[in-house]
Design a protein around this motif. Structure first.
Motif, PDB file in Angstrom:
ATOM      1  N   CYS A  35       0.820  -1.220   0.000  1.00 44.25           N
ATOM      2  CA  CYS A  35       0.000   0.000   0.000  1.00 44.25           C
ATOM      3  C   CYS A  35       0.853   1.269   0.000  1.00 44.25           C
ATOM      4  O   CYS A  35       1.997   1.266   0.426  1.00 44.25           O
ATOM      5  N   GLY A  36       0.230   2.358  -0.479  1.00 44.04           N
ATOM      6  CA  GLY A  36       0.854   3.668  -0.375  1.00 44.04           C
ATOM      7  C   GLY A  36       1.722   4.074  -1.539  1.00 44.04           C
ATOM      8  O   GLY A  36       2.496   5.037  -1.439  1.00 44.04           O
ATOM      9  N   HIS A  37       1.602   3.391  -2.679  1.00 44.26           N
ATOM     10  CA  HIS A  37       2.405   3.727  -3.850  1.00 44.26           C
ATOM     11  C   HIS A  37       1.578   4.399  -4.946  1.00 44.26           C
ATOM     12  O   HIS A  37       2.004   4.446  -6.096  1.00 44.26           O
ATOM     13  N   GLY A  38       0.412   4.893  -4.590  1.00 42.20           N
ATOM     14  CA  GLY A  38      -0.447   5.493  -5.598  1.00 42.20           C
ATOM     15  C   GLY A  38      -1.287   4.441  -6.304  1.00 42.20           C
ATOM     16  O   GLY A  38      -1.098   3.237  -6.124  1.00 42.20           O
ATOM     17  N   SER A  39      -2.211   4.894  -7.117  1.00 42.32           N
ATOM     18  CA  SER A  39      -3.123   3.979  -7.790  1.00 42.32           C
ATOM     19  C   SER A  39      -2.458   3.316  -8.993  1.00 42.32           C
ATOM     20  O   SER A  39      -1.647   3.923  -9.681  1.00 42.32           O
ATOM     21  N   TRP A  40      -2.834   2.056  -9.255  1.00 39.34           N
ATOM     22  CA  TRP A  40      -2.355   1.394 -10.473  1.00 39.34           C
ATOM     23  C   TRP A  40      -3.373   1.502 -11.605  1.00 39.34           C
ATOM     24  O   TRP A  40      -3.139   0.979 -12.698  1.00 39.34           O
ATOM     25  N   LEU A  41      -4.495   2.188 -11.352  1.00 38.86           N
ATOM     26  CA  LEU A  41      -5.475   2.441 -12.413  1.00 38.86           C
ATOM     27  C   LEU A  41      -4.982   3.610 -13.263  1.00 38.86           C
ATOM     28  O   LEU A  41      -4.704   4.694 -12.739  1.00 38.86           O
ATOM     29  N   SER A  42      -4.885   3.411 -14.548  1.00 35.13           N
ATOM     30  CA  SER A  42      -4.128   4.324 -15.407  1.00 35.13           C
ATOM     31  C   SER A  42      -4.721   5.726 -15.507  1.00 35.13           C
ATOM     32  O   SER A  42      -3.998   6.675 -15.829  1.00 35.13           O
ATOM     33  N   ASN A  43      -6.019   5.900 -15.239  1.00 35.77           N
ATOM     34  CA  ASN A  43      -6.639   7.226 -15.406  1.00 35.77           C
ATOM     35  C   ASN A  43      -7.054   7.838 -14.075  1.00 35.77           C
ATOM     36  O   ASN A  43      -7.928   8.711 -14.031  1.00 35.77           O
ATOM     37  N   PHE A  44      -6.453   7.397 -12.976  1.00 34.38           N
ATOM     38  CA  PHE A  44      -6.855   7.857 -11.653  1.00 34.38           C
ATOM     39  C   PHE A  44      -5.638   8.367 -10.900  1.00 34.38           C
ATOM     40  O   PHE A  44      -4.631   7.667 -10.774  1.00 34.38           O
TER      41      PHE A  44
END
Length: 413
Positions: free
Chosen positions: A282-291
């Motif tokens: 956790c805590g590395h930012g989102s892995w969803l490309s548009n978020f």
């Protein structure tokens, strides 16, 4: 005499022989490693096992498959590997799995497999779409599951022997007594979208999706026990659908810290894996490309957060405290692979390992251990791990290590 590999000289121990009496507070001290989202070559897994042995961790919970890929050889269903692995060289053949198991055994580490069912099984549809429901719903995948791609085994399909095939094959390959069937992140809406299940319920008065879920788990747990294994499952399969398994099932509590006590109140043995304490990805930012937001389980879990957690803290009954067998830190791999595994695990997993072995109470003061006194010891251990070939992340600037009393937060003094 001991040979010090780091300093390349022999150390003499005075007053030998020396006897120690040291036993762990928790019998289950594990790491969950996910190899479905991203792949880890065997060498990185062996290196992780070495590091686990340095820290007296004794269970590798191998989350080997998930919705994203099927990277393990199957001799019963070879089409799963052929169509479900990322490529022909990104998979684990039988021989490599046996190598990992034997390597772990020589370090007194168990390797327990997890084949998550019936949820998070989209990848099965590449080979067998006929036994699946609600496949890869886009773009509103969030209505059907925690992450894309959606898909669950069709629990009303007469070809339900698929799960039995998986349990039978891999119970024979993995020699550990534990077999984790997953059971987490289920969404009943997935099955409501499937016409097969709706028709089945209509044709069978008295049946419902909830009763089908209970029946599926009953049969699955029974099959695992028939194979001579101890069933493991996530607590949402035990607590959310009215399903009551035999108390021989060991339950992994991950949704919240409070659920550990709820699990043992029902008579189950529990493994603590609370996401807000023990999820290391956790805590590395989102892995969803548009978020642009953070990951769902942020923020990053520092070693202090991990070290200060006592899974038995809210349980006062000594008999129920014994039902908490231990815990495991989890490295889900949406944003991790063999290039980052060392720094994502260590030395935070070493902080976890110390608490699992010694407990959270200082025997000299009979109070919770002071985390301010831990960092120097943990840092020294990090240097030892680095000298042995691991690459753990640093905890502090080197200046702080040399001036330990000068790097404390004023508010905590």
């Amino acid at each position: 005499r001991l040979y010090d590999k780091v300093k390349c000289h022999i150390k003499l121990i005075k007053n030998a022989p020396v006897k120690t009496n040291d036993t762990p507070k928790f019998v289950y001290r594990g790491i969950l490693l996910d190899t479905s989202r991203n792949f880890y070559h065997v060498d990185s897994i062996l290196r992780t096992l070495d590091a686990m042995s340095y820290n007296k961790l004794n269970v590798l919970h191998w989350h080997i498959v998930d919705a994203f890929s099927w990277p393990v050889e199957s001799k019963v269903h070879p089409e799963l590997t052929k169509k479900g692995a990322y490529s022909t060289d990104i998979l684990y053949p039988y021989e490599e799995i046996k190598k990992i198991i034997n390597y772990a055994k020589s370090r007194t580490i168990r390797v327990m497999p997890e084949f998550n069912m019936p949820g998070n099984t989209f990848i099965v549809s590449d080979a067998h779409p006929e036994i699946m429901s609600c496949l890869n719903k886009q773009p509103n995948w969030d209505k059907f599951g925690p992450e894309p791609p959606s898909g669950q085994l069709n629990i009303a399909d007469p070809r339900g022997s698929f799960a039995f095939d998986i349990i039978t094959e891999y119970s024979r390959l993995f020699v550990d007594l534990g077999f984790h069937m997953g059971g987490g992140s289920l969404n009943l809406d997935w099955w409501k979208e499937g016409p097969v299940i709706e028709l089945y319920v209509c044709d069978h008065p008295g049946e419902s999706i909830e009763s089908l879920v209970k029946g599926w788990f009953n049969q699955t747990v029974g099959k695992i026990q028939e194979m001579g294994k101890v069933p493991f499952a996530r607590e949402d399969s035990m607590l959310n659908f009215g399903y009551e398994a035999k108390n021989t099932t060991i339950v992994e509590a991950w949704v919240s810290e409070d659920l550990v006590s709820k699990v043992v109140d029902k008579g189950y043995r529990a493994i603590a894996t609370s996401w807000n304490r023990y999820y290391l990805d956790c805590g590395h930012g989102s892995w969803l490309s548009n978020f642009e937001g953070s990951s769902w389980c942020g923020p990053y879990k520092g070693w202090q957060k991990i070290y200060s957690y006592n899974p038995r803290a809210k349980i006062t009954d000594p008999a129920k405290q014994k039902l908490v067998l231990g815990g495991e830190v989890a490295l889900w791999s949406a944003q991790s692979d063999e290039t980052t595994v060392d720094r994502n695990l260590w030395p935070r997993a070493a902080a976890f390992a110390e608490i699992m072995w010694t407990g959270s109470i200082d025997p000299n003061t009979n109070s919770t251990k002071d985390i301010g006194k831990v960092v120097q010891r943990l840092t020294n251990h990090r240097f030892r791990m680095a000298a042995r070939g691991n690459m753990p992340e640093p905890l502090q600037p080197l200046w702080c290590i040399r001036h330990p009393e000068s790097c404390k937060h004023p508010a905590a003094l």
